[in-house]
Each structure stands twice: as structure tokens, then as C-alpha cells.
Design an enzyme around this catalytic site. Structure first.
Site, PDB file in Angstrom:
ATOM      1  CG  HIS A  37      -3.902  -4.815 -46.011  1.00 53.27           C
ATOM      2  ND1 HIS A  37      -4.830  -4.929 -47.019  1.00 53.27           N
ATOM      3  CD2 HIS A  37      -3.022  -3.848 -46.418  1.00 53.27           C
ATOM      4  CE1 HIS A  37      -4.543  -4.078 -47.991  1.00 53.27           C
ATOM      5  NE2 HIS A  37      -3.442  -3.407 -47.647  1.00 53.27           N
ATOM      6  CD  GLU A  83      -2.123  -8.099 -45.971  1.00 54.85           C
ATOM      7  OE1 GLU A  83      -2.762  -8.344 -44.923  1.00 54.85           O
ATOM      8  OE2 GLU A  83      -2.630  -8.041 -47.110  1.00 54.85           O
ATOM      9  CG  HIS A 128      -7.906  -3.670 -47.375  1.00 56.78           C
ATOM     10  ND1 HIS A 128      -7.795  -5.015 -47.667  1.00 56.78           N
ATOM     11  CD2 HIS A 128      -8.134  -3.065 -48.566  1.00 56.78           C
ATOM     12  CE1 HIS A 128      -7.936  -5.194 -48.970  1.00 56.78           C
ATOM     13  NE2 HIS A 128      -8.154  -4.039 -49.537  1.00 56.78           N
ATOM     14  CG  ASP A 176      -8.281  -6.347 -44.249  1.00 59.73           C
ATOM     15  OD1 ASP A 176      -9.185  -6.143 -45.082  1.00 59.73           O
ATOM     16  OD2 ASP A 176      -7.076  -6.303 -44.542  1.00 59.73           O
TER      17      ASP A 176
END
Length: 207
Positions: free
Chosen positions: A55, A137, A173, A183
Site C-alpha cells: 500500500h 504500507e 492494493h 495505491d
């Protein structure tokens, strides 16, 4: 390798993969800054953790270097600190890992547990990706580039995950929630990540 394997077997596998024994403790990676999030739950019994989802995130969007992402994942974000935060006010989300622009690594949820990062999602015909995936992330913005230190850290992290869990695929993602999420976006270099992972590592899947 399943998360429920005996410790001795897991340690032997980690050593063969170039990791020192004891790199993992109950799903927590010792090379990450641990900051436990309350936003998690159990994985379905017997679930194989075989997918890593990449992400991107920044709060406010496009601003880097603060602690807002950590605050979001631990339900401590000041919703009044920036006008954008009113758009996400009250949401409860988390990711297993977060890689800063400088390569610093944070962990919020044990990999043995289910983080709340994917939302409504599907991968190769399987829904509910949170059940069987690891969320990672990267500090960044959709469409923008990421740093060399982030690629290096991400590659090391995925290799470490694959030595401990049966990670077979890596995707974005945007690929598990097409049309809803975008993303990490076109600025992310998947070929570079594959080079960091090396041959024989988890396969990158973009569709």
C-alpha cells in the site's frame, strides 16, 4: 511455512534463509519498531498467510515525516489537526507494517493476527484478503516515486516474511480492490522490487 510450526523447525528454516534464529516472536519482527494497534482480530483457523499486499499512505496526503500515520493506526490521531482528517474521522484501520521514506520500519499488528488494511478485496478468486495477507504500507502518495531505502527495506522485509510464512505472491492494493483503491500507484517500480527480492522469491502478481 505456517505460523503454527514448532519453534525449532521455524528457527531452522530461518537460519537456512540467512536469518538469525529468534528474528520473529509471536508474529512480531524484531527489526521493526513495535507499536501495537487495537485494530486487529484473529485469522480464520488454519489460514495460510500466503500474500503480501503493498500500500501507500501519507497524512495529510503528500506530506511526509510526521507521526500521523502511526497515530491513525493506533486510534490516537487528532481529527482537528488538519482539515483533511475530517474526511476520515472515526475510521479504525491498521496495517502490519509501515515503511518510512528513510527506510525506518514500524509494526502495528502481529503477522499471526488479521490487520484491517485491505477492506473489500479479492485475489485470484478469494475474497476477504485481510484473512490471509500481510499489509505493508509505504510512506508515499499514489503516482509519486518511492525512495531507494524503501525498496531495500521492503525487499528485506518480504524475504524475512517468506522465510517464516508461506508467502507466495506480492501484489498492490490497487490489484485486489480495482476501481476502489489506486495505491501504491504508477510511481511504484515493481521490477525494482523483484530485483530486491531476487529469483525464487515470492512472485509479484499485478492482475
Amino acid at each position: 511455512m505456517a505460523a503454527t510450526e514448532p519453534a525449532a523447525t521455524a528457527a531452522a528454516s530461518a537460519t537456512r534463509a540467512g536469518q538469525p534464529p529468534g528474528m520473529w516472536s509471536r508474529g512480531w519482527y524484531r527489526r521493526a519498531h513495535a507499536l501495537p494497534s487495537p485494530n486487529f482480530g484473529p485469522r480464520p483457523p488454519g489460514t495460510a498467510i500466503d500474500l503480501a499486499v503493498v500500500h501507500s499512505i501519507s497524512l495529510p496526503p503528500g506530506q511526509y515525516g510526521g507521526n500521523e500515520v502511526q497515530a491513525l493506526f493506533t486510534n490516537t490521531l487528532d481529527w482537528n489537526a488538519h482539515p483533511y482528517f475530517q474526511q476520515i474521522r472515526g475510521i479504525e484501520v491498521s496495517s502490519h507494517f509501515y515503511v518510512r521514506r528513510d527506510g525506518a520500519l514500524w509494526q502495528f499488528v502481529s503477522v499471526d493476527d488479521r490487520a484491517w488494511h485491505a477492506g473489500k478485496s479479492r485475489f485470484r478468486g478469494r475474497g476477504n484478503c485481510n484473512d490471509y495477507s500481510v499489509g505493508i504500507e509505504l510512506e508515499g502518495l499514489e503516482g509519486e516515486r518511492f525512495t531507494a531505502r524503501q525498496y531495500e527495506r521492503l525487499g528485506r522485509l518480504i524475504r524475512a516474511l517468506a522465510a517464516r510464512y508461506p508467502i507466495a505472491a506480492v501484489t498492490g492494493h490497487e490489484n485486489i480492490a480495482p476501481g476502489r483503491k489506486h495505491d501504491p500507484g504508477p510511481g511504484f517500480d515493481w521490477s525494482r522490487l523483484q530485483r530486491e527480492l531476487g529469483q525464487g522469491a515470492a512472485r509479484i502478481v499485478r492482475a
